[in-house]
Write an enzyme that holds these catalytic residues in place. Sequence first.
Site, PDB file in Angstrom:
ATOM      1  N   TRP A 110     -25.368  13.181   1.011  1.00  0.00           N
ATOM      2  CA  TRP A 110     -25.094  12.240  -0.074  1.00  0.00           C
ATOM      3  C   TRP A 110     -26.173  12.245  -1.148  1.00  0.00           C
ATOM      4  O   TRP A 110     -26.481  11.225  -1.774  1.00  0.00           O
ATOM      5  CB  TRP A 110     -24.880  10.823   0.478  1.00  0.00           C
ATOM      6  CG  TRP A 110     -23.758  10.774   1.477  1.00  0.00           C
ATOM      7  CD1 TRP A 110     -23.847  10.900   2.822  1.00  0.00           C
ATOM      8  CD2 TRP A 110     -22.357  10.632   1.181  1.00  0.00           C
ATOM      9  NE1 TRP A 110     -22.604  10.847   3.407  1.00  0.00           N
ATOM     10  CE2 TRP A 110     -21.663  10.672   2.413  1.00  0.00           C
ATOM     11  CE3 TRP A 110     -21.615  10.462   0.005  1.00  0.00           C
ATOM     12  CZ2 TRP A 110     -20.287  10.564   2.503  1.00  0.00           C
ATOM     13  CZ3 TRP A 110     -20.236  10.346   0.100  1.00  0.00           C
ATOM     14  CH2 TRP A 110     -19.582  10.400   1.330  1.00  0.00           C
ATOM     15  N   LYS A 142     -17.447  12.375  -2.130  1.00  0.00           N
ATOM     16  CA  LYS A 142     -17.171  11.587  -3.321  1.00  0.00           C
ATOM     17  C   LYS A 142     -17.770  12.329  -4.506  1.00  0.00           C
ATOM     18  O   LYS A 142     -18.420  13.366  -4.345  1.00  0.00           O
ATOM     19  CB  LYS A 142     -17.769  10.181  -3.215  1.00  0.00           C
ATOM     20  CG  LYS A 142     -16.989   9.221  -2.320  1.00  0.00           C
ATOM     21  CD  LYS A 142     -17.496   7.788  -2.460  1.00  0.00           C
ATOM     22  CE  LYS A 142     -16.648   6.820  -1.662  1.00  0.00           C
ATOM     23  NZ  LYS A 142     -17.085   5.408  -1.865  1.00  0.00           N
ATOM     24  N   ASP A 357      10.173   4.339  -8.381  1.00  0.00           N
ATOM     25  CA  ASP A 357       9.988   2.894  -8.409  1.00  0.00           C
ATOM     26  C   ASP A 357       9.720   2.406  -9.832  1.00  0.00           C
ATOM     27  O   ASP A 357       9.090   3.088 -10.639  1.00  0.00           O
ATOM     28  CB  ASP A 357       8.801   2.516  -7.516  1.00  0.00           C
ATOM     29  CG  ASP A 357       8.429   1.060  -7.659  1.00  0.00           C
ATOM     30  OD1 ASP A 357       9.195   0.215  -7.177  1.00  0.00           O
ATOM     31  OD2 ASP A 357       7.376   0.764  -8.272  1.00  0.00           O
ATOM     32  N   GLU A 411      15.198   3.369  -9.773  1.00  0.00           N
ATOM     33  CA  GLU A 411      15.231   1.930  -9.533  1.00  0.00           C
ATOM     34  C   GLU A 411      15.198   1.246 -10.896  1.00  0.00           C
ATOM     35  O   GLU A 411      14.140   0.943 -11.433  1.00  0.00           O
ATOM     36  CB  GLU A 411      14.036   1.479  -8.680  1.00  0.00           C
ATOM     37  CG  GLU A 411      14.176   0.028  -8.243  1.00  0.00           C
ATOM     38  CD  GLU A 411      12.850  -0.698  -8.093  1.00  0.00           C
ATOM     39  OE1 GLU A 411      12.783  -1.635  -7.289  1.00  0.00           O
ATOM     40  OE2 GLU A 411      11.887  -0.352  -8.795  1.00  0.00           O
TER      41      GLU A 411
END
Length: 694
Positions: A110, A142, A357, A411
């Site tokens: 890290w 990350k 959606d 939808e």
Amino acid sequence: MREQDVIAKKNSREQARGTIPDSHAQSAPGVELGILEIDPWLNPYKKDLELRIASYQGVKKALLGEGVSFTDFANGHNYFGFHCTNKGWYYREWAPAADALFLIGDFNNWDRTSHQLVKKENGIWEIFIPGKGSLKHESRVKVYVIHNGHSQDRIPLYINRAVQDPNSYDFCGQIWNPYRKYKWQDIDFQSDHTKAPIIYETHIGMSQEKEAVATYQEFEENILPRIKELGYNTIQIMALTEHPYYGSFGYHVSNYFAASSRFGTPDELKSLIDKAHCLGIRVLMDIVHSHAVKNISEGINEFDGTDYQFFHTGSKGYHSAWDSKLFNYGKHEVIHFLLSNLKYWMEEYHLDGFRFDGVTSMIYHDHGLGSNFDSYGKYFSVNTDVEAITYLQFANELIKEINPQAISIAEDMSGMPGMCLPIEDGGIGFDYRLSMGIPDFWFKTIKLNDNDWNMNELWYALTTGRPGEKRINYVESHDQALVGDKTLMFSMADQDMYWQMAKKSQNLVIDRAIALHKMIRFITIAANSDGYLNFMGNEFGHPEWVDFPREENGYSYQYCRRQWSLVDNPSLRYDDLNHFDGAMIRFMEKNGLISVMPKLLWLDQERKIIAYRKKDCIFVFNFHPTESYPELEIPVHENGRFQVVIDTDEALFGGFERISHNETYESQQLKMNPEFMGLFIYSPCRTAMVLKKI
């Protein structure tokens, strides 16, 4: 800071790598629009429809140029993110406003300074890490992003797996590169686009009876066999994409290329889909491209330090009702990101299509909030988001390029004209629209006194749709059972379900609820549907409601599961409803009665009768709560002999067996209408039957 679209000229090779040309060219109006022939009422809005097709043509040309397809274009996932080669790993990001990016993770303890990415053109950052083993399978990563002096650890945009720390609850990217790649077994599976979708809507996490999050593997082993036995040919999986808050039902997406790790590994999801295909069941994904979670640490919001990288800036980029961020569909990089996302899911997970959606929210600037859409003019005004419509057209075109047999479902509660018409006709290109007004109608109707049910309104609600467009009918999806509401069965039976569902007990409230539960489902699938949908467990009248664990309920899973023990107990009446659901579906499919226009034969408001014909089948519904008719006259307008082949009153379905399947009915001159040939039948109250010509 002023929003800037940094887009450069690119050839097809560069497009395949994930970069996009800058052009908003539009074609001239005056194109031929087949939609006007299909629906002449749209002629006053011809200019609006021309704008729709002009936007489609102009932006498509800007994105693709000449001779390039959307399949060639939508390859962001093949360029960005992590890619292993024989010599090492490439990691790339698109972060145009960032000042610096550093890759951090297990591999470098890290360290926020040791692995800095190099900025290339068009906002692209890149780093090469020598050695195939430099990033190990399941190691955590990350990216440390710096913008204007501010810095934050972020999850890579194209990460294909994100996992949550059980102690801190923080999400982190994870390298997924197993030594043994998943070997698909579904090579012979062909999703038949012409076969009407009978959809089992499902949520992996709440699919088991245990009060905990269920897994892909448990669903494959325990639920797929149930779906197959009932006769459903399609499953629609909710909450597949990673989302930080379980209670969002999967609608606050954070990591668009990562399958939710709550339910298991990517390979376990592939195994589930593979098994479904081997059972002849196609798999759709409930995709959320209408908005995104606003969370910064888990999601894509402000990845490069700006609020406009993916979304509209300011209030335009925020959905107040959903507390989420709204995509800027006019931005070419956003189109590229979302289209690449569709292609990734179809190719990586062998999905057979999508249910989109929140389409209504996408295509109107006010997101359809508070609008009743009672006139055509409300579809074509400054409120219409043409850029969103253009994106949806591209999405549907891409889906068909990848797999011509794939299906897409919208939808949309607004009824936007052309939603399910071909793009070349001026449509948006979906295959089906969810008939969202039907469940609203049913839940409103069951609250009335049974004598006040309006047969004309019922028939109109079930049979009316946009010209030339296909609809998925349903009584209840997950929406109708969310906390604050109840399932249909529980709405009708309420507390009696706790004590009176044993087959040996007699209870008028339960009798009514079971009779209507069957009739309502039967007429919804059988009247004028092009497909059908049911939410997991509601086929057997699942009680209560759906409520995800949250602070307000003490993080309880009591209502976030499916109680299969109820339907598996042969002494309970849930078993009766389950038997009927399977019989209903098999009957409709075996006789090819879905997507067949009904011919109304008789509608009687006073007697609460609806009778109609499909092919050689006569459907008779008696919704009267008390009146049975010994010699009900049904005009069939031909000579013939008919016999009952299925009815809701059969003993197997928890009925009273008042309808004979042995008797033959021969058409004759009717008494009330002597000019018609028809049948005299016995129609008991609260029953439905089908007579087939023999």
